[in-house]
Design a protein around this motif. Structure first.
Motif, short mmCIF file in Angstrom:
data_model
loop_
_atom_site.label_atom_id
_atom_site.label_comp_id
_atom_site.label_asym_id
_atom_site.label_seq_id
_atom_site.Cartn_x
_atom_site.Cartn_y
_atom_site.Cartn_z
N PRO A 295 0.84 -0.99 -0.12
CA PRO A 295 -0.01 0.00 -0.09
C PRO A 295 0.96 1.24 0.09
O PRO A 295 1.96 1.36 0.82
CB PRO A 295 -0.96 -0.26 1.47
CG PRO A 295 -0.61 -1.61 1.69
CD PRO A 295 0.63 -2.21 1.20
N GLY A 296 0.48 2.05 -1.00
CA GLY A 296 1.16 3.36 -1.10
C GLY A 296 2.68 3.13 -2.23
O GLY A 296 2.88 3.95 -2.70
N GLY A 297 3.16 1.72 -2.32
CA GLY A 297 3.87 1.68 -3.15
C GLY A 297 3.35 1.18 -4.59
O GLY A 297 2.31 1.47 -4.77
N GLY A 298 4.08 0.43 -5.28
CA GLY A 298 3.54 -0.14 -6.56
C GLY A 298 3.07 -1.51 -6.48
O GLY A 298 3.18 -2.22 -5.24
N THR A 299 2.47 -1.72 -7.66
CA THR A 299 1.99 -3.33 -7.70
C THR A 299 3.01 -3.82 -8.81
O THR A 299 3.32 -3.35 -9.78
CB THR A 299 0.49 -3.32 -7.97
OG1 THR A 299 0.01 -2.96 -7.01
CG2 THR A 299 0.25 -4.96 -8.14
N VAL A 300 3.38 -5.31 -8.62
CA VAL A 300 4.19 -5.80 -9.60
C VAL A 300 3.60 -7.46 -9.82
O VAL A 300 3.47 -8.23 -8.78
CB VAL A 300 5.57 -6.03 -9.25
CG1 VAL A 300 6.21 -6.75 -10.32
CG2 VAL A 300 6.19 -4.85 -8.94
N VAL A 301 2.99 -7.56 -11.16
CA VAL A 301 2.32 -8.85 -11.42
C VAL A 301 3.05 -9.36 -12.28
O VAL A 301 3.46 -8.88 -13.41
CB VAL A 301 0.79 -8.53 -11.94
CG1 VAL A 301 0.35 -10.19 -12.08
CG2 VAL A 301 -0.02 -7.82 -11.01
N ARG A 302 3.46 -10.66 -12.18
CA ARG A 302 4.16 -11.48 -13.19
C ARG A 302 3.56 -12.79 -13.63
O ARG A 302 3.07 -13.63 -12.99
CB ARG A 302 5.55 -12.15 -12.64
CG ARG A 302 6.45 -10.73 -12.29
CD ARG A 302 8.02 -11.21 -12.28
NE ARG A 302 8.71 -10.12 -11.58
CZ ARG A 302 8.76 -9.59 -10.41
NH1 ARG A 302 8.24 -10.15 -9.72
NH2 ARG A 302 9.87 -8.71 -10.33
N ALA A 303 3.36 -12.87 -14.86
CA ALA A 303 2.73 -13.99 -15.53
C ALA A 303 3.48 -14.71 -16.35
O ALA A 303 3.93 -14.02 -17.30
CB ALA A 303 1.39 -13.52 -16.13
N GLY A 304 3.91 -15.87 -16.16
CA GLY A 304 4.80 -16.62 -17.12
C GLY A 304 4.04 -17.75 -18.07
O GLY A 304 2.96 -18.53 -17.58
N PHE A 305 4.40 -17.90 -19.22
CA PHE A 305 3.94 -18.69 -20.07
C PHE A 305 4.98 -19.62 -20.75
O PHE A 305 6.13 -19.08 -21.07
CB PHE A 305 3.22 -18.09 -21.10
CG PHE A 305 2.20 -17.38 -20.71
CD1 PHE A 305 0.80 -17.70 -20.66
CD2 PHE A 305 2.49 -16.00 -20.18
CE1 PHE A 305 -0.32 -16.89 -20.14
CE2 PHE A 305 1.25 -15.16 -19.57
CZ PHE A 305 0.14 -15.62 -19.72
#
Ligand SMILES: Nc1ncnc2c1ncn2[C@@H]1O[C@H](COP(=O)(O)OP(=O)(O)OP(=O)(O)O)[C@@H](O)[C@H]1O
Ligand SMILES: [Mg+2]
Length: 316
Positions: A295-305
């Motif tokens: 919260p307050g920082g950022g979001t990092v989503v990693r999706a691998g294929f």
């Protein structure tokens, strides 16, 4: 409903290009006829008949959209004996809208997702500026396709638009920025990556999953974050999407990953988002999935294929 026979997964590159380059404002009808909430349903029916149209948006005097009266609403009014009532009482108020800067690909998918014959178009101040019907889209597409065919005959395939570089171990890295509510560029990253996988001969079942994950993460950045970067790292047999944004972060990741949970505002929901399915769907279609956020920082989503080539003899 008139279904538009375009499937983005296996459309020729030229069609995808047109769908991304053309904007809703290029196909919409404007200026448009509007009605006031105090107009009676009968007055609106007469306007519709005179102008041969099947739906009229209802606005206030400052061009704010209040609802829409369609042929169905008129039929109900005749059936139920309220044809002389003001439209404000009987108009449809739950209206799905498009934004004028959205690319045509949004428009096409909206006609597939929602069974409406027309969508009102709003500008960035949420004022009504036009209306789009399926036939507006089809006729513009036909003209653009014709032009594109002529161009293709003269030039070779266009370069990918993302900033590409080659990493240390030979992987290819492509990045696309996203900005809050900038639909001018939203969806571009996902379309470019699908084109690239197609050109590389990757199996459609894989590229379709990549497309879904990429699109959901990209749109989440556009509607929920202060902007960020969609980064794609591609090796000979893997692709990783890294969606990184500048905040505000997600306070409760478990809730965010729950089907149906959404903090989407009314403005976002009116644009057709906010079912709370983006993150769960992304996880479902990905081979590997991680999400980090503060919260307050950022979001990092990693999706691998894992990438696999299309079967021999079949053009992807
Ligand atoms: N990049 C992000 N930054 C901040 N919050 C986010 C971000 N991505 C998702 N969220 C939060 O997680 C919730 C769930 O996201 P999800 O994509 O599943 O649903 P949605 O975007 O609300 O609706 P849909 O994707 O079905 O249109 C969002 O409503 C939002 O609160
Ligand atoms: Mg989402």
């Amino acid at each position: 409903m008139l279904a538009i026979p375009i499937n983005q997964d296996n459309s020729p590159e030229a069609v995808l290009d047109i769908l991304c380059t053309l904007k809703v404002r290029d196909v919409m009808t404007h200026p448009i006829l509007t009605a006031r909430p105090s107009d009676t349903m009968r007055q609106i029916q007469q306007t519709m008949k005179k102008n041969r149209i099947t739906g009229i948006p209802v606005t206030d005097t400052a061009s704010n959209l209040l609802g829409i009266v369609s042929m169905d609403d008129i039929i109900s009014a005749l059936d139920s004996g309220w044809i002389d009532d003001p439209a404000g009482l009987h108009m449809t108020t739950k209206v799905i809208v498009l934004q004028e800067t959205m690319s045509l690909s949004f428009c096409v998918s909206y006609f597939n997702r929602f069974s409406y014959g027309r969508f009102p178009v709003l500008d960035s101040d949420s004022k009504l500026v036009g209306i789009v019907t399926a036939s507006d889209v089809v006729s513009t597409l036909l003209v653009a396709l014709n032009r594109e065919m002529e161009k293709i005959e003269q030039t070779s395939a266009s370069e990918s638009q993302g900033a590409a570089e080659t990493g240390p171990s030979g992987e290819r890295v492509i990045e696309f920025p996203t900005e809050p509510f900038n639909f001018e560029i939203a969806g571009q990253a996902s379309t470019e990556i699908k084109k690239l996988l197609k050109a590389a001969g990757i199996d459609q079942s894989v590229s379709r999953r990549v497309g879904i994950a990429s699109y959901e993460l990209e749109i989440n950045q556009v509607i929920h974050s202060a902007g960020g970067v969609m980064r794609y790292v591609i090796t000979a047999d893997t692709l990783t999407i890294e969606a990184r944004d500048r905040g505000p972060g997600i306070p409760d990741l478990e809730r965010a990953m729950t089907e149906g949970f959404s903090t989407a505002t009314d403005r976002v929901r009116a644009l057709g988002f906010g079912a709370g399915m983006g993150l769960p769907n992304t996880k479902r279609v990905s081979d590997t999935f991680t999400i980090e956020s503060s919260p307050g920082g950022g979001t990092v989503v990693r999706a691998g294929f894992t990438l696999k080539p299309a079967p021999e003899g079949r053009t992807p």
